[in-house]
Design a protein around this motif. Structure first.
Motif, PDB file in Angstrom:
ATOM      1  N   ILE A 155      63.356  46.938  66.498  1.00 36.47           N
ATOM      2  CA  ILE A 155      63.349  46.534  65.095  1.00 36.47           C
ATOM      3  C   ILE A 155      62.505  47.545  64.315  1.00 36.47           C
ATOM      4  CG2 ILE A 155      63.724  44.068  65.465  1.00 36.47           C
ATOM      5  CD1 ILE A 155      60.761  43.604  65.340  1.00 36.47           C
ATOM      6  N   GLY A 156      62.753  47.628  63.035  1.00 35.68           N
ATOM      7  CA  GLY A 156      62.003  48.579  62.210  1.00 35.68           C
ATOM      8  C   GLY A 156      62.771  49.879  62.019  1.00 35.68           C
ATOM      9  N   GLU A 157      62.031  50.989  61.979  1.00 30.33           N
ATOM     10  CA  GLU A 157      62.596  52.286  61.618  1.00 30.33           C
ATOM     11  C   GLU A 157      63.253  52.999  62.807  1.00 30.33           C
ATOM     12  OE1 GLU A 157      62.797  53.457  58.408  1.00 30.33           O
ATOM     13  OE2 GLU A 157      62.151  51.405  58.045  1.00 30.33           O
ATOM     14  N   PHE A 158      64.217  52.342  63.419  1.00 34.33           N
ATOM     15  CA  PHE A 158      65.027  52.960  64.460  1.00 34.33           C
ATOM     16  C   PHE A 158      66.381  53.326  63.877  1.00 34.33           C
ATOM     17  CE2 PHE A 158      62.009  50.666  67.142  1.00 34.33           C
ATOM     18  CZ  PHE A 158      61.769  51.581  68.151  1.00 34.33           C
ATOM     19  N   GLY A 159      67.049  54.262  64.547  1.00 30.50           N
ATOM     20  CA  GLY A 159      68.397  54.597  64.101  1.00 30.50           C
ATOM     21  C   GLY A 159      69.333  53.418  64.222  1.00 30.50           C
ATOM     22  N   ARG A 160      69.081  52.560  65.206  1.00 33.11           N
ATOM     23  CA  ARG A 160      69.932  51.389  65.415  1.00 33.11           C
ATOM     24  C   ARG A 160      69.055  50.247  65.897  1.00 33.11           C
ATOM     25  NH1 ARG A 160      73.099  53.762  68.285  1.00 33.11           N
ATOM     26  NH2 ARG A 160      72.361  53.230  70.369  1.00 33.11           N
ATOM     27  N   SER A 161      68.924  49.218  65.096  1.00 28.23           N
ATOM     28  CA  SER A 161      68.118  48.052  65.470  1.00 28.23           C
ATOM     29  C   SER A 161      68.994  47.036  66.192  1.00 28.23           C
ATOM     30  CB  SER A 161      67.500  47.413  64.225  1.00 28.23           C
ATOM     31  OG  SER A 161      66.600  48.303  63.597  1.00 28.23           O
ATOM     32  N   GLY A 162      68.340  46.213  67.005  1.00 29.46           N
ATOM     33  CA  GLY A 162      69.065  45.173  67.723  1.00 29.46           C
ATOM     34  C   GLY A 162      68.734  45.201  69.200  1.00 29.46           C
ATOM     35  N   PRO A 224      62.005  44.990  81.005  1.00 31.58           N
ATOM     36  CA  PRO A 224      62.972  44.059  80.416  1.00 31.58           C
ATOM     37  C   PRO A 224      62.284  43.093  79.456  1.00 31.58           C
ATOM     38  CG  PRO A 224      63.384  44.307  82.759  1.00 31.58           C
ATOM     39  CD  PRO A 224      62.097  45.034  82.481  1.00 31.58           C
ATOM     40  N   ASN A 225      62.983  42.797  78.370  1.00 35.52           N
ATOM     41  CA  ASN A 225      62.537  41.848  77.338  1.00 35.52           C
ATOM     42  C   ASN A 225      61.476  42.432  76.408  1.00 35.52           C
ATOM     43  OD1 ASN A 225      64.220  39.839  78.542  1.00 35.52           O
ATOM     44  ND2 ASN A 225      62.586  39.410  80.012  1.00 35.52           N
ATOM     45  N   ASP A 226      61.164  43.724  76.525  1.00 36.93           N
ATOM     46  CA  ASP A 226      60.245  44.349  75.567  1.00 36.93           C
ATOM     47  C   ASP A 226      60.861  44.335  74.167  1.00 36.93           C
ATOM     48  OD1 ASP A 226      58.219  44.878  77.318  1.00 36.93           O
ATOM     49  OD2 ASP A 226      58.599  47.027  77.479  1.00 36.93           O
ATOM     50  N   ILE A 227      59.999  44.181  73.160  1.00 36.37           N
ATOM     51  CA  ILE A 227      60.408  44.318  71.759  1.00 36.37           C
ATOM     52  C   ILE A 227      59.652  45.517  71.190  1.00 36.37           C
ATOM     53  CG2 ILE A 227      60.470  43.245  69.478  1.00 36.37           C
ATOM     54  CD1 ILE A 227      60.436  40.531  70.863  1.00 36.37           C
ATOM     55  N   LEU A 228      60.371  46.503  70.672  1.00 31.07           N
ATOM     56  CA  LEU A 228      59.776  47.718  70.126  1.00 31.07           C
ATOM     57  C   LEU A 228      59.876  47.673  68.606  1.00 31.07           C
ATOM     58  CD1 LEU A 228      61.368  50.359  72.549  1.00 31.07           C
ATOM     59  CD2 LEU A 228      59.354  48.915  72.904  1.00 31.07           C
ATOM     60  N   TYR A 229      58.728  47.830  67.960  1.00 24.87           N
ATOM     61  CA  TYR A 229      58.702  47.791  66.491  1.00 24.87           C
ATOM     62  C   TYR A 229      58.053  49.053  65.949  1.00 24.87           C
ATOM     63  CZ  TYR A 229      57.159  46.657  61.768  1.00 24.87           C
ATOM     64  OH  TYR A 229      56.924  46.698  60.414  1.00 24.87           O
ATOM     65  N   LEU A 230      58.762  49.729  65.047  1.00 25.84           N
ATOM     66  CA  LEU A 230      58.262  50.935  64.390  1.00 25.84           C
ATOM     67  C   LEU A 230      58.049  50.650  62.912  1.00 25.84           C
ATOM     68  CD1 LEU A 230      60.190  54.072  65.753  1.00 25.84           C
ATOM     69  CD2 LEU A 230      57.719  53.799  65.563  1.00 25.84           C
ATOM     70  N   GLU A 231      56.812  50.859  62.450  1.00 27.34           N
ATOM     71  CA  GLU A 231      56.500  50.651  61.040  1.00 27.34           C
ATOM     72  C   GLU A 231      57.054  51.792  60.196  1.00 27.34           C
ATOM     73  OE1 GLU A 231      52.331  50.288  60.447  1.00 27.34           O
ATOM     74  OE2 GLU A 231      52.312  48.134  60.826  1.00 27.34           O
TER      75      GLU A 231
END
Length: 269
Positions: A155-162, A224-231
């Motif tokens: 989620i956040g500033e990725f090329g593709r979220s989800g 597995p199940n990590d959530i990565l968030y970029l501000e």
């Protein structure tokens, strides 16, 4: 008008993004050549994933006697697996064909009943299922157990979220970035947050993609199940990475037009 021009120029100058803010793995002393042969050992962490409730595992059975394994196979799931693999469905097929670990850490297998595998590694869970099936059959039945790939969310500033799935046993943070379309230029690469699931709770970890010490970090490999968030950077208020250059061109065009009109009007006066 002069003040307006100054404001526009200041805005454009502040919109420039330093190359240091978008470059991975820095921390090199100035005027020092990069040692491409430098060896960076992994952090002394057990990277083996511990199975948790609500995970999905894929279990296969094999034997020289097909009738033995037939009792452990769901015909519909087997047909679905073959069809979805051919269609390139990826790791999502395990949702339909795999075994889901319930909230108590149990999976339910045909003939064998419920087996507790939460809190175990893949290898330990495989051994437990193998032990259960050996007690049921005298003949040898081989068990293969694996997690349904590495499923994580960006989620956040990725090329593709989800939700993304990497069909491998181990993946680095850069594998995750590549799978998510990499981060755009407006992301704070020095503040990537990893929301990681643990037994009974969650922790938030922060890593710096600029810092090459990340290679020896315990968070170099995702789980597995990590959530990565970029501000996003503050400049994100002007638009996203795709229209930022267009916005700056528009500002420059408006400034040039305004100055031209002002010069023409002033010349006639």
């Amino acid at each position: 008008m002069k003040h307006f021009a100054y404001v526009i120029l200041l805005l454009m100058a502040s919109s420039c993004i330093s190359n240091k803010r978008i470059t991975y793995l820095q921390n090199l002393p100035e005027n020092e050549a990069i040692d491409l042969d430098e060896f960076i050992p992994y952090a002394e962490v057990d990277y083996r994933y511990i199975l948790q409730p609500f995970d999905i595992v894929d279990i296969d059975f094999a034997s020289s006697d097909p009738e033995l394994t037939e009792a452990f196979s769901f015909q519909g799931a087997r047909n679905m697996r073959g069809g979805m693999m051919g269609a390139g469905a990826g790791g999502d097929l395990f949702y339909f064909t795999g075994y889901s670990i319930d909230e108590r850490g149990l999976i339910e297998l045909p003939k064998l009943g419920k087996v507790h595998i939460a809190g175990l590694t893949e290898e330990q869970a495989k051994g437990k299922v193998q032990q259960a099936i050996n007690a049921y059959f005298k003949d040898d039945v081989f068990v293969k157990l694996r997690t349904a790939g590495i499923r994580f969310t960006t989620i956040g500033e990725f090329g593709r979220s989800g939700t993304q799935v990497i069909l491998r046993n181990r993946a680095t943070i850069f594998d995750a970035l590549a799978a998510a379309g990499e981060s755009n230029i407006l992301a704070k690469r020095n503040k990537l947050f990893i929301i990681r699931q643990y037994d009974g709770g969650t922790k938030i970890h922060q890593i710096n993609l600029h810092d090459r010490a990340l290679l020896a970090s315990p968070f170099y490999f995702i789980q597995p199940n990590d959530i990565l968030y970029l501000e996003p950077m503050r400049i994100r208020q002007l638009g996203n990475a795709d229209n930022l250059s267009s916005s700056l061109q528009l500002f420059a065009t408006l400034l040039a037009s305004g100055l031209l009109i002002f010069g023409l009007i002033r010349g006639k006066l």
